[in-house]
Enzyme design. Structure first.
Site, PDB file in Angstrom:
ATOM      1  N   TYR A 181       0.808  -1.214   0.000  1.00 59.79           N
ATOM      2  CA  TYR A 181       0.000   0.000   0.000  1.00 59.79           C
ATOM      3  C   TYR A 181       0.845   1.270   0.000  1.00 59.79           C
ATOM      4  O   TYR A 181       0.426   2.298  -0.517  1.00 59.79           O
ATOM      5  CB  TYR A 181      -0.934   0.033   1.210  1.00 59.79           C
ATOM      6  N   LYS A 219       3.483 -15.660   3.227  1.00 59.13           N
ATOM      7  CA  LYS A 219       3.761 -16.428   2.008  1.00 59.13           C
ATOM      8  C   LYS A 219       5.278 -16.654   1.988  1.00 59.13           C
ATOM      9  O   LYS A 219       5.985 -16.275   1.052  1.00 59.13           O
ATOM     10  CB  LYS A 219       3.262 -15.625   0.784  1.00 59.13           C
ATOM     11  N   ASP A 237      -2.566 -18.621   1.140  1.00 59.63           N
ATOM     12  CA  ASP A 237      -3.500 -19.369   0.280  1.00 59.63           C
ATOM     13  C   ASP A 237      -4.201 -20.463   1.086  1.00 59.63           C
ATOM     14  O   ASP A 237      -5.425 -20.640   0.995  1.00 59.63           O
ATOM     15  CB  ASP A 237      -2.798 -19.924  -0.974  1.00 59.63           C
ATOM     16  N   ASP A 242      -6.377  -7.182   4.079  1.00 64.21           N
ATOM     17  CA  ASP A 242      -7.475  -6.565   3.334  1.00 64.21           C
ATOM     18  C   ASP A 242      -8.336  -7.658   2.705  1.00 64.21           C
ATOM     19  O   ASP A 242      -9.568  -7.648   2.806  1.00 64.21           O
ATOM     20  CB  ASP A 242      -6.914  -5.634   2.250  1.00 64.21           C
ATOM     21  N   ASP A 269     -12.330  -9.268   4.117  1.00 61.80           N
ATOM     22  CA  ASP A 269     -13.566  -9.359   3.326  1.00 61.80           C
ATOM     23  C   ASP A 269     -14.067 -10.800   3.321  1.00 61.80           C
ATOM     24  O   ASP A 269     -15.258 -11.067   3.460  1.00 61.80           O
ATOM     25  CB  ASP A 269     -13.345  -8.905   1.872  1.00 61.80           C
TER      26      ASP A 269
END
Ligand code: IPM
Ligand code: MN
Length: 366
Positions: A141, A189, A221, A245, A249
């Protein structure tokens, strides 16, 4: 002393849901003897339209002079063609940076009354209660360099983390885990990214100070899949900015609607509270948005900034009770259920809050 709250309703459904949230705050102020003072300021697309910039100087000054900021939402599809720095979303990113909060707490809870409104079989989701701790000021970001190459055919962003950024947010996550089920999943990751290898190493170091918390490392993942099939297997999830983020959701599926999720951003100069949902332009201005994410954000404000744990818990109970009594906005209504407007849902929570407090008083009386 009065607690100064800067209200930034913003775009889309932002004004509708912040109205209900501030109404609940006013109710709490009246009944607790605490005093809150409110000021309202422009941010996002509405600020671009009227002041030429998404984060006007006056808004920023007001936020920096407040004890807490309550933001509705930013974003409007009419700015879709613009470069990231000129979109309404850039205002929120600049605001987050100026306020300095680096730990974004995003709880997602399955309310008993709504198990059937989730995409899960009820027995899989019942009792799910996840807290995503999202790092909010680093990673892709904000990483530099970023941009388009002159040709316009190549673009780049930089994922970058330093040890101290990981350490400070990891401590927040361990602290929260300690107050909950003492289970922390650190999401990364590390099989591909150097930033994730650093992340994992730092989290392991911090873990030495929290031997009572059970720590596991989960690839992002795999975490997404696990969240989709056994959400009850998570307690606290610690994520870098982008992973948080995305997963926050996804975690909304546990609750049944993004409209239910609140967030708190702490650790900086000024705490920032915002529902997780966006500006939802498709339903803006219709009075049908779910105000519960914003109302639950106000509960977090009372807990973390105002240190009013009792009032925070009462609001959370009121939300639970209103839902149990069948209060439904469109996003969480089942077939044939009566649909409430944003205003009516705010009122249903306020009425339930009144009852929660009455009940407590009568317990004390006997
Ligand atoms: C969120 C939003 C924001 C983010 C956008 C509006 C910049 O999606 O708060 O989750 O990506 O952080
Ligand atoms: Mn998001």
């Amino acid at each position: 002393m009065s607690l100064k709250i800067a209200l930034l309703p913003g775009d889309g459904i932002g004004p509708e849901v912040t109205d209900e949230a501030s109404r609940i705050l006013k109710y709490v102020a009246e009944h607790s003897g605490k005093s809150f003072s409110f000021s309202t300021h422009l941010i996002g697309g509405v600020a671009i339209d009227s002041a030429g910039t998404g984060l006007p100087e006056q808004t920023l000054e007001a936020c920096l002079g407040a004890n807490a900021v309550l933001l509705g939402a930013v974003g409007n599809p009419k700015f879709d063609g613009r470069r990231p720095q000129e979109r309404p979303e850039a205002a929120i990113l600049a605001l987050r940076q100026a306020l300095g909060g680096f730990a974004n707490l995003r709880p997602a809870v399955c309310h008993n009354a709504l198990t059937k409104r989730t995409p899960f079989q009820p027995e899989r989701v019942k009792g799910a209660n996840v807290l995503i701790v999202r790092e909010l000021l680093g990673g892709l970001y904000y990483g530099e360099p970023r941009g388009f190459e002159a040709s316009g055919n190549t673009a780049f962003n930089t994922m970058i983390y330093s040890k101290h950024e990981v350490e400070r947010v990891a401590r927040v996550a361990f602290d929260r885990a300690r107050e909950r089920k003492k289970k922390l999943a650190s999401i990364d990751k590390a099989n591909v990214l150097e930033t994730s290898q650093l992340w994992r190493g730092v989290v392991n170091e911090v873990a030495r100070d929290y031997r009572d918390v059970e720590l596991e490392h989960v690839f992002v993942d795999a975490a997404a899949m696990r969240l989709a099939i056994s959400p009850t297997s998570f307690d606290v999830m610690l994520c870098e900015n982008l992973f948080g983020d995305i997963l926050s959701d996804q975690a909304a599926s546990i609750a049944g609607s993004l409209g239910l999720l609140p967030s708190a951003t702490i650790g900086g100069k000024i705490d920032l509270y915002e529902p997780v949902h966006g500006s939802a332009p498709d339903i803006a201005g219709k009075g049908i948005a779910n105000p519960i994410g914003a109302i639950a954000s106000v509960a977090m404000l009372l807990r973390y900034t105002a240190k009013m744990e009792k009032e925070a818990t009462e609001i959370e109970h009121a939300i639970e009770d209103a839902l149990a009594a069948g209060a439904r906005t469109k996003d969480i209504a089942g077939p044939g259920e009566r649909v409430l407007s944003t205003r009516e849902m705010g009122q249903a929570v306020e009425d339930a809050l009144h009852e929660v407090r009455d009940r407590k008083h009568s317990y004390h009386a006997v």
